[in-house]
Each structure stands twice: as C-alpha cells, then as structure tokens.
Design a protein around this motif. Structure first.
Motif, PDB file in Angstrom:
ATOM      1  N   CYS A  25      40.689  36.860  34.185  1.00  0.00           N
ATOM      2  CA  CYS A  25      39.632  37.873  34.022  1.00  0.00           C
ATOM      3  C   CYS A  25      38.361  37.415  34.733  1.00  0.00           C
ATOM      4  O   CYS A  25      37.901  36.293  34.533  1.00  0.00           O
ATOM      5  CB  CYS A  25      39.349  38.110  32.544  1.00  0.00           C
ATOM      6  SG  CYS A  25      40.730  38.811  31.608  1.00  0.00           S
ATOM      7  N   LYS A  26      37.775  38.327  35.540  1.00  0.00           N
ATOM      8  CA  LYS A  26      36.591  38.005  36.324  1.00  0.00           C
ATOM      9  C   LYS A  26      35.600  39.156  36.257  1.00  0.00           C
ATOM     10  O   LYS A  26      36.011  40.324  36.229  1.00  0.00           O
ATOM     11  CB  LYS A  26      36.950  37.785  37.802  1.00  0.00           C
ATOM     12  CG  LYS A  26      37.892  36.635  38.095  1.00  0.00           C
ATOM     13  CD  LYS A  26      38.166  36.565  39.595  1.00  0.00           C
ATOM     14  CE  LYS A  26      39.074  35.391  39.930  1.00  0.00           C
ATOM     15  NZ  LYS A  26      40.433  35.609  39.402  1.00  0.00           N
ATOM     16  N   PRO A  27      34.315  38.871  36.292  1.00  0.00           N
ATOM     17  CA  PRO A  27      33.336  39.958  36.411  1.00  0.00           C
ATOM     18  C   PRO A  27      33.469  40.641  37.766  1.00  0.00           C
ATOM     19  O   PRO A  27      33.954  40.047  38.735  1.00  0.00           O
ATOM     20  CB  PRO A  27      31.989  39.234  36.278  1.00  0.00           C
ATOM     21  CG  PRO A  27      32.272  37.824  36.684  1.00  0.00           C
ATOM     22  CD  PRO A  27      33.678  37.548  36.250  1.00  0.00           C
ATOM     23  N   ARG A  28      33.065  41.890  37.853  1.00  0.00           N
ATOM     24  CA  ARG A  28      33.249  42.694  39.056  1.00  0.00           C
ATOM     25  C   ARG A  28      32.736  41.995  40.316  1.00  0.00           C
ATOM     26  O   ARG A  28      33.362  42.076  41.373  1.00  0.00           O
ATOM     27  CB  ARG A  28      32.546  44.046  38.896  1.00  0.00           C
ATOM     28  CG  ARG A  28      32.691  44.975  40.091  1.00  0.00           C
ATOM     29  CD  ARG A  28      31.908  46.263  39.878  1.00  0.00           C
ATOM     30  NE  ARG A  28      32.453  47.027  38.774  1.00  0.00           N
ATOM     31  CZ  ARG A  28      33.416  47.935  38.910  1.00  0.00           C
ATOM     32  NH1 ARG A  28      33.935  48.181  40.107  1.00  0.00           N
ATOM     33  NH2 ARG A  28      33.850  48.606  37.863  1.00  0.00           N
ATOM     34  N   GLU A  29      31.605  41.310  40.210  1.00  0.00           N
ATOM     35  CA  GLU A  29      31.032  40.699  41.412  1.00  0.00           C
ATOM     36  C   GLU A  29      31.908  39.583  41.978  1.00  0.00           C
ATOM     37  O   GLU A  29      31.719  39.156  43.121  1.00  0.00           O
ATOM     38  CB  GLU A  29      29.629  40.166  41.131  1.00  0.00           C
ATOM     39  CG  GLU A  29      29.539  39.085  40.076  1.00  0.00           C
ATOM     40  CD  GLU A  29      29.320  39.640  38.670  1.00  0.00           C
ATOM     41  OE1 GLU A  29      28.873  38.850  37.799  1.00  0.00           O
ATOM     42  OE2 GLU A  29      29.597  40.839  38.447  1.00  0.00           O
ATOM     43  N   LYS A  30      32.891  39.135  41.192  1.00  0.00           N
ATOM     44  CA  LYS A  30      33.798  38.096  41.673  1.00  0.00           C
ATOM     45  C   LYS A  30      35.174  38.633  42.046  1.00  0.00           C
ATOM     46  O   LYS A  30      36.072  37.850  42.388  1.00  0.00           O
ATOM     47  CB  LYS A  30      33.930  36.987  40.621  1.00  0.00           C
ATOM     48  CG  LYS A  30      32.646  36.191  40.428  1.00  0.00           C
ATOM     49  CD  LYS A  30      32.861  34.992  39.525  1.00  0.00           C
ATOM     50  CE  LYS A  30      31.586  34.172  39.409  1.00  0.00           C
ATOM     51  NZ  LYS A  30      31.763  32.967  38.546  1.00  0.00           N
ATOM     52  N   TRP A  31      35.356  39.941  41.998  1.00  0.00           N
ATOM     53  CA  TRP A  31      36.635  40.513  42.425  1.00  0.00           C
ATOM     54  C   TRP A  31      36.835  40.279  43.919  1.00  0.00           C
ATOM     55  O   TRP A  31      35.893  40.416  44.706  1.00  0.00           O
ATOM     56  CB  TRP A  31      36.672  42.010  42.146  1.00  0.00           C
ATOM     57  CG  TRP A  31      36.742  42.355  40.689  1.00  0.00           C
ATOM     58  CD1 TRP A  31      36.837  41.505  39.623  1.00  0.00           C
ATOM     59  CD2 TRP A  31      36.704  43.673  40.140  1.00  0.00           C
ATOM     60  NE1 TRP A  31      36.854  42.216  38.453  1.00  0.00           N
ATOM     61  CE2 TRP A  31      36.784  43.547  38.737  1.00  0.00           C
ATOM     62  CE3 TRP A  31      36.614  44.938  40.699  1.00  0.00           C
ATOM     63  CZ2 TRP A  31      36.776  44.658  37.902  1.00  0.00           C
ATOM     64  CZ3 TRP A  31      36.604  46.049  39.862  1.00  0.00           C
ATOM     65  CH2 TRP A  31      36.691  45.908  38.478  1.00  0.00           C
ATOM     66  N   ARG A  32      38.047  39.955  44.295  1.00  0.00           N
ATOM     67  CA  ARG A  32      38.367  39.681  45.682  1.00  0.00           C
ATOM     68  C   ARG A  32      39.628  40.428  46.097  1.00  0.00           C
ATOM     69  O   ARG A  32      40.314  41.050  45.281  1.00  0.00           O
ATOM     70  CB  ARG A  32      38.547  38.168  45.903  1.00  0.00           C
ATOM     71  CG  ARG A  32      37.284  37.336  45.656  1.00  0.00           C
ATOM     72  CD  ARG A  32      36.194  37.647  46.662  1.00  0.00           C
ATOM     73  NE  ARG A  32      35.017  36.791  46.475  1.00  0.00           N
ATOM     74  CZ  ARG A  32      33.946  37.146  45.776  1.00  0.00           C
ATOM     75  NH1 ARG A  32      33.910  38.340  45.152  1.00  0.00           N
ATOM     76  NH2 ARG A  32      32.913  36.327  45.675  1.00  0.00           N
ATOM     77  N   ILE A  33      39.941  40.341  47.381  1.00  0.00           N
ATOM     78  CA  ILE A  33      41.096  41.005  47.986  1.00  0.00           C
ATOM     79  C   ILE A  33      41.921  39.930  48.677  1.00  0.00           C
ATOM     80  O   ILE A  33      41.431  39.254  49.588  1.00  0.00           O
ATOM     81  CB  ILE A  33      40.657  42.050  49.024  1.00  0.00           C
ATOM     82  CG1 ILE A  33      39.692  43.062  48.413  1.00  0.00           C
ATOM     83  CG2 ILE A  33      41.863  42.752  49.640  1.00  0.00           C
ATOM     84  CD1 ILE A  33      38.892  43.844  49.454  1.00  0.00           C
ATOM     85  N   GLY A  34      43.153  39.730  48.238  1.00  0.00           N
ATOM     86  CA  GLY A  34      44.036  38.750  48.869  1.00  0.00           C
ATOM     87  C   GLY A  34      45.241  39.451  49.463  1.00  0.00           C
ATOM     88  O   GLY A  34      46.058  40.017  48.737  1.00  0.00           O
ATOM     89  N   THR A  35      45.362  39.426  50.777  1.00  0.00           N
ATOM     90  CA  THR A  35      46.423  40.166  51.463  1.00  0.00           C
ATOM     91  C   THR A  35      47.493  39.223  52.001  1.00  0.00           C
ATOM     92  O   THR A  35      47.177  38.187  52.579  1.00  0.00           O
ATOM     93  CB  THR A  35      45.833  40.991  52.623  1.00  0.00           C
ATOM     94  OG1 THR A  35      44.799  41.835  52.110  1.00  0.00           O
ATOM     95  CG2 THR A  35      46.901  41.849  53.286  1.00  0.00           C
ATOM     96  N   LEU A 185      44.922  41.775  43.620  1.00  0.00           N
ATOM     97  CA  LEU A 185      43.631  42.294  43.167  1.00  0.00           C
ATOM     98  C   LEU A 185      43.293  41.782  41.771  1.00  0.00           C
ATOM     99  O   LEU A 185      44.189  41.467  40.976  1.00  0.00           O
ATOM    100  CB  LEU A 185      43.648  43.821  43.177  1.00  0.00           C
ATOM    101  CG  LEU A 185      43.901  44.477  44.545  1.00  0.00           C
ATOM    102  CD1 LEU A 185      44.010  45.980  44.408  1.00  0.00           C
ATOM    103  CD2 LEU A 185      42.803  44.097  45.536  1.00  0.00           C
ATOM    104  N   ASP A 186      42.015  41.750  41.459  1.00  0.00           N
ATOM    105  CA  ASP A 186      41.520  41.174  40.214  1.00  0.00           C
ATOM    106  C   ASP A 186      41.307  42.224  39.133  1.00  0.00           C
ATOM    107  O   ASP A 186      41.315  43.433  39.388  1.00  0.00           O
ATOM    108  CB  ASP A 186      40.204  40.446  40.481  1.00  0.00           C
ATOM    109  CG  ASP A 186      40.386  39.176  41.291  1.00  0.00           C
ATOM    110  OD1 ASP A 186      41.314  38.414  40.982  1.00  0.00           O
ATOM    111  OD2 ASP A 186      39.618  38.954  42.250  1.00  0.00           O
ATOM    112  N   PHE A 187      41.083  41.726  37.925  1.00  0.00           N
ATOM    113  CA  PHE A 187      40.744  42.568  36.776  1.00  0.00           C
ATOM    114  C   PHE A 187      39.663  41.848  35.973  1.00  0.00           C
ATOM    115  O   PHE A 187      39.511  40.625  36.048  1.00  0.00           O
ATOM    116  CB  PHE A 187      41.969  42.849  35.906  1.00  0.00           C
ATOM    117  CG  PHE A 187      42.837  41.646  35.633  1.00  0.00           C
ATOM    118  CD1 PHE A 187      42.506  40.734  34.637  1.00  0.00           C
ATOM    119  CD2 PHE A 187      43.979  41.417  36.378  1.00  0.00           C
ATOM    120  CE1 PHE A 187      43.289  39.624  34.386  1.00  0.00           C
ATOM    121  CE2 PHE A 187      44.780  40.303  36.144  1.00  0.00           C
ATOM    122  CZ  PHE A 187      44.449  39.410  35.133  1.00  0.00           C
TER     123      PHE A 187
END
Length: 457
Positions: A25-35, A185-187
C-alpha cells in the motif's frame, strides 16, 4: 521475474503473508508504472531461432548488454540468465524459449515508460544486429515447433517443463512459445486494491481482444486471434485464469493469500540449488511437509515471494497489481498497454466510471467473454453487443483518466496520445491478428516469412 528471491525471514503464521502483501500500500504520490515486455529473438538469415550458447547466441547478447548498461549479472549454475540494475530499477531476463524480457523501472509517467522502452530496443539493436539477430513483436511464436525452440539453462524452467504436461495441455506452449506485454500498478489500501483488481479482472478479456496478435503457429494460421489467450485457457487451471472470489464485495488480501496457499508449489531455493516441490502446496509446506526433504525445510518470506511469482491469474496480486491479458506486439503497443490501464485505474473519475460500467458483470459472464475472445477477438459478444462497442466506451474512459493526470511532455502532449494504436484498431474495425491473417492470405501468398520483417524491432 529476473531474479528469484532469497529473503530468509521465517514465516510464523498466515497473517505474516497477508501483512507482506499489505506492505505494498502506497500513497498516491508514490504510485508508479512498471512495464514488462517480451520479444522473440531470431536470426535474420533464415528466420531461425537463437540458441543460448555460441558466439551469436543469447548469452552473447546478455554479455553485450551488460557491457553497455553496467548492470549486475544474474547467474544460474554458472550461466548468465539475466541482468539487474544495481539499485533495483529494472531488469532483463530470459523466458524458457529465449524470449527476451525487459522488466522496466517503476516510473512516474508514460512518457518515461515509452522512453525506457525505446532506449532498451535501441540498445538491443546495437548488440544484436552485428550478430545477425533481430526481435519479433508477436504474442505467439509463428514458425518454430516446440522441438525447434531453444531451451534456456534456468533451473526453475527445468522443474516447470517436467510439471506442465501433468496439469494442462498447453503449458509448454505457454512457456516456450508466447510473449506478452504487462504493466504493474500500485494501490493505496486494501479497498483501493479491491476496486482496481475487480475492474481489471472484468476487463482483462477486453485487453486480450484489443491486443490480439498471435494468429500463427508452425507457419500456418491457427484459427485464433490470440493463440496466447487460448493457451492460457488450459495451461494449469489451479493457478491461472479468472478468480471467482475476487468478485466478492468483501474480497481482500487474506482471500488471495488463502487461494495461493492451496496452489501447488514449483520449487524452493537453498544455497543456490532449486528443489522440486510440485508435490506439495504452500499450506502443506507451512505444516512441515518439506522439513525432511530440503535443507532448512521451513518456509521463509523469500519462498512466499517466489511462490507468488508462479501463480498466473489474469490479474496477479503481489505488493502491486499485474495486468496479464495482452499479447506481445510492435513497439507502439509497449506504450499503449500501460496507457490503457493507467488511464482506467490511476484517476478517480475514470475509476468511478469504469467501476460503474462493470459493477454488475458476473463471474459467469466474464468467463464466457474470456472463453470467446481468443477465437473471436473484438467481434465476441457480451450481452448481445460486440466488444468493439465496449472498447470504444472503455477507451474513452481511459482517455479521460490520462487527460486528467495532466502529465505532459516537452512538446506539450499528454499521456492520452499513447492510446492511438488502440483507437486505430477500433476505428478500422479489425484487430492486429485479423490484419496479419489478411496479409497472410493475400499479399504474403500463404508464407509466414514476411511476418519476420513486418513485425520486427
């Protein structure tokens, strides 16, 4: 997965496993995209598969990439089988048949993701072209038989190769003859994970249809738009496909853990050696089933992390969510797949809209769609409407989400531009698989060889 985990922290209770996933679990500002994206290497001379060994083999490509990047080598029994960026920001790995995979760094924007993919392909060309090697962007190996396909010297794959024929009809095809594009993707919380996983599972068949790109097998049409999608229908149904319990309004981390505990294991690693554990589930492992069979035969967090990497539902939960429905494809799709899902899941307005659209879709309906898509693509029916109609609506929502993110590049373009390859599919009314099929039947004259030119990186 480039490197198997060796975290030796002991597991004392099931709640430890739930807590391990919840750490994602991460706050929105730490959401990332891993492709992640895979591609088939081939020799330009004769469109032949590339073996591991030899001066012009896959090992030579990995060694060349190591010289360019300076990344740390990953070895298995003395063989280099991948590379990892020293701080964990990306990795290169090999799939069982030599498919070359980039697991990208966790990035903030799709502009960065696309630059990363382009840089990787340019680096590959620098090393591979002097060796007479190029790479093919398709979801399924179009020409080579299983017997002709190389085998990579990776211990986990030896265990999987022996096990797969026992549990399904297409496991070896999945391992050796498919390629994919995925995004991680993160949540922010368990509730946020639930919403995203439920939406993503319901829409995964649409993703398979939009990215359908594997109509050939062994030099002939195979009758499918996504042969890769069909393969996953009977690879190992204990660990793959749609998960009915995800549809529950109370679905949470613990439900996924309870499911994964009862999936048969593949292996554990002790002192660099892989032990075949396909005869036990992780729950049995926790009860002591391996205490007399392997050294230090009680489970660790590293064992659990490795186990989670060997379950293959259409949406996989770790400390992030993995979207697993798309075929591999040309370079523009490497950007389009993460754009599709980021637009839907990383903006509140878009997520609300797509959640409302899919809220009353039952498991049975989604399963029927999932079963129809490999053969019918976007012409498959859902509630008496072709998926083309659904695709227009969902792409519009994704575009809204990307526009709302307001992430623009130096030229002033936002991330919505990366949806263009999917907009083109819907506009022309044919999937890439249908376009390739038409080419095979007309201008290619029934020959598979032109695909190696037209779909190559």
């Amino acid at each position: 997965m480039a490197r198997d985990t060796t975290d030796s922290r002991p597991i004392e209770r099931v709640e430890d496993l739930v807590e391990d996933i919840a750490k994602g679990c991460k706050p929105r500002e730490k959401w990332r995209i891993g492709t992640e994206h895979e591609k088939f290497p081939f020799y330009v001379d004769g469109n032949r598969p590339v073996p591991y060994e030899g001066e012009r083999g896959i090992r030579a490509i990995l060694e060349g990439m190591q010289r360019i990047l300076g990344w740390d080598p990953i070895e298995d029994a003395g063989n280099i089988i991948g590379l990892v960026e020293p701080t964990g920001q990306g990795a290169i790995s090999l799939e069982p048949g030599g498919q070359f995979e980039l697991s990208g760094a966790p990035l903030e924007t799709l502009h960065q993701t696309c630059r990363e993919g382009n840089a990787h392909l340019a680096q590959l060309r620098e090393i591979a072209e002097p060796l007479g090697i190029r790479f093919l962007g398709l979801g399924g190996s179009p020409k080579w038989t299983l017997a002709e396909t190389p085998v990579m010297p990776k211990s986990r794959y030896q265990i999987m190769t022996a096990y797969m024929p026992k549990v399904g009809s297409h496991g070896l095809d999945m391992m050796y003859r498919t390629c994919t594009i995925q995004v991680n993707l993160d949540f922010s919380s368990e509730a946020d994970m639930r919403r995203k996983m439920q939406v993503a599972q319901r829409l995964q068949p649409l993703s398979t249809a939009l990215f359908a790109n594997s109509p050939f097998t062994e030099g002939r049409l195979n009758g499918f738009q996504s042969w890769r999608g069909e393969i996953w229908r009977d690879t190992d149904n204990q660990r793959a496909g749609l998960l009915p319990f995800v549809f529950s309004p109370r679905f949470g981390f613990a439900d996924y853990v309870e499911w994964a505990l009862d999936v048969p294991m593949y292996f554990v690693i002790r002192d660099g050696r892989y032990y075949d554990c396909t005869h036990v589930t992780f729950r049995q492992f926790m009860a002591g089933a391996l205490k007399d069979e392997v050294p230090d035969g009680w489970p660790t967090i590293g064992d659990w992390s490795n186990h989670l990497s060997t379950v293959f539902p259409d949406v996989r939960l770790k400390r992030f969510l993995e979207m697993r429905g798309a075929d591999g494809g040309p370079w523009r799709r490497i950007c389009a797949l993460p754009a599709f899902w980021v637009g839907l899941l990383y903006d509140d307005v878009a997520l609300d809209a797509v959640e409302e659209l899919t809220a009353d879709w039952s498991f049975e309906e989604v399963q029927q769609m999932r079963d129809a898509v490999p053969g019918e693509g976007l012409s498959a029916l859902f509630r008496n409407h072709k998926l083309f109609e659904m695709a227009r609506e969902v792409l519009a929502i994704s575009r809204t989400g990307l526009t709302n993110r307001r992430r623009v590049n130096a030229e002033g373009y936002d991330e919505a531009s990366f949806l263009s390859p999917l907009d083109e599919i819907v506009a022309r009314g044919t999937t890439s698989a249908e376009e390739l099929t038409n080419a095979f039947n007309t201008r290619w004259g029934g020959s598979i060889e032109p695909v190696f030119l037209e779909q190559a990186y």
